[in-house]
Design an enzyme around this catalytic site. Structure first.
Site, PDB file in Angstrom:
ATOM      1  N   ASP A 187       9.875 -23.049-101.692  1.00  0.00           N
ATOM      2  CA  ASP A 187       9.560 -21.713-101.172  1.00  0.00           C
ATOM      3  C   ASP A 187       9.281 -21.734 -99.668  1.00  0.00           C
ATOM      4  O   ASP A 187       8.303 -21.173 -99.201  1.00  0.00           O
ATOM      5  CB  ASP A 187       8.384 -21.099-101.935  1.00  0.00           C
ATOM      6  CG  ASP A 187       7.147 -21.981-101.892  1.00  0.00           C
ATOM      7  OD1 ASP A 187       7.274 -23.174-101.541  1.00  0.00           O
ATOM      8  OD2 ASP A 187       6.057 -21.488-102.211  1.00  0.00           O
ATOM      9  N   ASP A 241      -9.534 -15.245 -77.933  1.00  0.00           N
ATOM     10  CA  ASP A 241      -9.901 -16.195 -76.872  1.00  0.00           C
ATOM     11  C   ASP A 241      -9.496 -17.614 -77.296  1.00  0.00           C
ATOM     12  O   ASP A 241      -8.843 -18.351 -76.563  1.00  0.00           O
ATOM     13  CB  ASP A 241     -11.421 -16.090 -76.664  1.00  0.00           C
ATOM     14  CG  ASP A 241     -11.986 -17.163 -75.753  1.00  0.00           C
ATOM     15  OD1 ASP A 241     -11.366 -17.438 -74.722  1.00  0.00           O
ATOM     16  OD2 ASP A 241     -13.062 -17.711 -76.086  1.00  0.00           O
ATOM     17  N   HIS A 278     -14.278 -10.920 -71.163  1.00  0.00           N
ATOM     18  CA  HIS A 278     -15.149 -11.763 -71.988  1.00  0.00           C
ATOM     19  C   HIS A 278     -15.707 -12.977 -71.251  1.00  0.00           C
ATOM     20  O   HIS A 278     -16.756 -13.489 -71.618  1.00  0.00           O
ATOM     21  CB  HIS A 278     -14.442 -12.180 -73.277  1.00  0.00           C
ATOM     22  CG  HIS A 278     -13.460 -13.296 -73.110  1.00  0.00           C
ATOM     23  ND1 HIS A 278     -12.154 -13.094 -72.758  1.00  0.00           N
ATOM     24  CD2 HIS A 278     -13.599 -14.642 -73.222  1.00  0.00           C
ATOM     25  CE1 HIS A 278     -11.527 -14.252 -72.679  1.00  0.00           C
ATOM     26  NE2 HIS A 278     -12.383 -15.219 -72.951  1.00  0.00           N
ATOM     27  N   HIS A 323      -5.901 -15.890 -68.438  1.00  0.00           N
ATOM     28  CA  HIS A 323      -6.575 -16.132 -69.727  1.00  0.00           C
ATOM     29  C   HIS A 323      -7.113 -14.831 -70.344  1.00  0.00           C
ATOM     30  O   HIS A 323      -6.779 -14.499 -71.489  1.00  0.00           O
ATOM     31  CB  HIS A 323      -7.652 -17.200 -69.570  1.00  0.00           C
ATOM     32  CG  HIS A 323      -8.549 -17.339 -70.759  1.00  0.00           C
ATOM     33  ND1 HIS A 323      -8.094 -17.702 -72.011  1.00  0.00           N
ATOM     34  CD2 HIS A 323      -9.885 -17.128 -70.899  1.00  0.00           C
ATOM     35  CE1 HIS A 323      -9.109 -17.716 -72.859  1.00  0.00           C
ATOM     36  NE2 HIS A 323     -10.201 -17.369 -72.214  1.00  0.00           N
ATOM     37  N   GLU A 374     -20.133 -15.212 -67.875  1.00  0.00           N
ATOM     38  CA  GLU A 374     -20.353 -16.642 -67.986  1.00  0.00           C
ATOM     39  C   GLU A 374     -19.813 -17.409 -66.777  1.00  0.00           C
ATOM     40  O   GLU A 374     -20.440 -18.325 -66.274  1.00  0.00           O
ATOM     41  CB  GLU A 374     -19.668 -17.145 -69.269  1.00  0.00           C
ATOM     42  CG  GLU A 374     -20.105 -18.515 -69.674  1.00  0.00           C
ATOM     43  CD  GLU A 374     -21.499 -18.521 -70.272  1.00  0.00           C
ATOM     44  OE1 GLU A 374     -21.797 -19.469 -70.973  1.00  0.00           O
ATOM     45  OE2 GLU A 374     -22.288 -17.589 -70.040  1.00  0.00           O
ATOM     46  N   ASP A 375     -18.634 -17.036 -66.332  1.00  0.00           N
ATOM     47  CA  ASP A 375     -17.916 -17.861 -65.366  1.00  0.00           C
ATOM     48  C   ASP A 375     -17.808 -17.280 -63.962  1.00  0.00           C
ATOM     49  O   ASP A 375     -17.149 -17.862 -63.101  1.00  0.00           O
ATOM     50  CB  ASP A 375     -16.485 -18.148 -65.877  1.00  0.00           C
ATOM     51  CG  ASP A 375     -16.495 -18.956 -67.161  1.00  0.00           C
ATOM     52  OD1 ASP A 375     -17.536 -19.581 -67.435  1.00  0.00           O
ATOM     53  OD2 ASP A 375     -15.486 -18.950 -67.881  1.00  0.00           O
TER      54      ASP A 375
HETATM   55 MN    MN Z   1     -12.388 -17.421 -72.737  1.00  0.00          MN
END
Ligand code: MN
Length: 487
Positions: free
Chosen positions: A258, A137, A71, A47, A75-76
């Protein structure tokens, strides 16, 4: 996805880029996520790798790509933001912190969520790169949406369609906007999606591709003869915008003409006009459809020459002629703009450019509110503060945790005994900063507010409530002493 692919892409954008940081960010994220898996079953590290790759494609700078790689770390995983800071410094840690903060927002009703996100995007305007990471993300999460439960899938698709896609459009990042919209379209309107996909991809694209090939050969020969270096590609309208056109104008699929265009990319602006002349010499143009967005760029900065000619078999055929720089800007908007102009993140020109985009888009109904918000808040000194659940409150500068507590609820204010700012125990008169995450500790047994809070609160609501309570409290005391006092 591999780290080598990312490094390759970065080097292609900028041969001088310092790729060592990207490699060590990868090692760092890999160590932190370990053997974690995503719901799709693949290793979690995929990811952040995809997120970083999308950023590299967008020509984001190295710190942005590095932050994209990490990122989800604070958090994880057990690795903290502090660890990131120690190893990669303030700039990158701040970007990661910004994304982490954005991820705290949860969808609770369209109206409130919109409000929250608007304010957050605004709060992040001091570093746009945070938004780019959040977009990347989100795009990868959309691509792997099959892995999550149907209910969550719908929520994410809706949220993306309502918030992310319009903001990507606002920032001119069209490529992201289209990609997001088509994925969401598939989940939100599966029947319609399938119908259009079938007719378009299977029935018409073969036929159109043959036609495009034919036109391409004719134009390429003439350009080569004229000594103009060129790249020609066919471009198809994306499914969601076809569907939008069908529903908005109540048209059938076959009535949308178009659906394709030919894009010609040439080295210089002079080459653009020469190419235009060459095309008009081959086929008769429809002058009503000619647009010179080089001389007069669109409000969002878009530049190109557009012309529609009566091509082979008299078929209406659109050309978009531009330089490579214009091309990149049209795909990646503000992101490519930052790349080409090599603006630093605080460059006032960039912000002014964005302001102009925002100003010019005021006409657009969907974004009007958003712009209004920006205008109001830019001019009034407001700060944005988050609750642990991700709600956003805007407060005046100099506001304190007590002001925040009363903004959330009168009872929270009245029973407030302590405050945590960014998870640290803080004084109740501590001045809050933009982007702070504030948690109020309450004591259910507490009778009421402290009168001394009036010395430092800044909002009218807090002041009024504290005074109100003090008044009631003294009245109650008087009543106790003199029970027969009339009410
Ligand atoms: Mn993420």
């Amino acid at each position: 996805m591999t780290i080598e692919q990312i490094i390759h892409q970065v080097k292609e954008n900028n041969p001088q880029a310092k790729i060592e940081t990207i490699q060590s960010a990868y090692d760092f994220a890999l160590a932190a996520h370990g053997t974690q898996k995503r719901k799709t079953g693949e290793l979690y590290i995929q990811h952040p790798l995809h997120t970083a790759y999308i950023l590299a494609q967008m020509k984001a700078d190295v710190p942005t790509i590095v932050a994209g790689m990490m990122h989800d770390v604070p958090e994880d995983t057990n690795t903290t933001l502090e660890n990131v800071k120690q190893k990669f410094g303030d700039e990158i840690a701040n970007l990661v912190a910004g994304v982490t903060k954005l991820s705290k927002v949860r969808y609770r009703g369209v109206e409130r969520y919109r409000e929250s996100l608007r304010k957050m995007f605004l709060a992040m305007t001091d570093d746009l790169r945070v938004i780019l990471i959040k977009f990347a993300d989100r795009l990868h999460n959309l691509r792997t949406l099959e892995g999550v439960k149907p209910k969550k899938r719908l929520r994410i698709a809706k949220e993306t369609m309502e918030i992310y896609a319009p903001i990507a459009g606002l920032l001119g990042i069209w490529r992201l906007k289209w990609q997001m919209e088509d994925i969401c379209f598939k989940y939100l309107y599966p029947e319609e999606y399938k119908a259009i996909e079938y007719r378009y991809e299977i029935e018409r694209k073969v036929e159109l591709n043959q036609y495009i090939q034919k036109v391409k050969t004719i134009v390429a020969d003439r350009l080569t003869a004229a000594g103009i270096e060129h790249k020609i590609e066919g471009r198809f309208k994306h499914l969601y915008s076809i569907w939008q056109k069908m529903t908005d104008k109540d048209r059938k699929f076959d009535e949308i003409y178009d659906v394709f265009a030919l894009r010609i990319i040439v080295p210089t602006v002079a080459d653009c006009y020469n190419t235009l002349g060459i095309i008009h010499a081959i086929w008769k143009p429809n002058y009503n459809r000619f647009k010179d967005y080089i001389a007069v760029p669109k409000p969002n900065g878009y530049r190109s020459l557009h012309t529609t000619v009566f091509g082979p078999e008299g078929k209406a055929t659109e050309f978009q002629i531009r330089t490579e720089e214009m091309h990149q800007e049209s795909l990646y908007g503000i992101s490519a703009h930052l790349h080409y102009k090599q603006h630093s993140k605080n460059d006032t020109k960039t912000m002014r450019w964005m302001q102009e985009v925002l100003d010019a888009q005021r006409e657009n109904k969907d974004t009007q509110d958003f712009i209004q918000q920006i205008k109001i808040n830019v001019f009034q000194d407001r700060i944005f503060v988050f609750t642990p659940k991700g709600d956003v409150y805007d407060l005046p500068r100099n506001a304190t945790p007590i002001d925040f507590a009363y903004a959330v609820h009168t009872d929270i204010g009245n029973k407030c005994v302590a405050a945590l700012i960014n998870n640290k125990m803080s004084k109740l008169h501590q001045e809050l900063k933009n982007g702070d995450l504030v948690e109020i500790v309450i004591d259910q047994n507490r009778k009421g507010p402290n009168y001394e809070w009036l010395d430092f609160v800044t909002t009218k609501k807090a002041r009024d409530k504290i005074k109100q309570y003090a008044k009631r409290f003294s009245l109650a005391r008087i009543r106790k002493i003199m029970p027969k006092m009339p009410k």
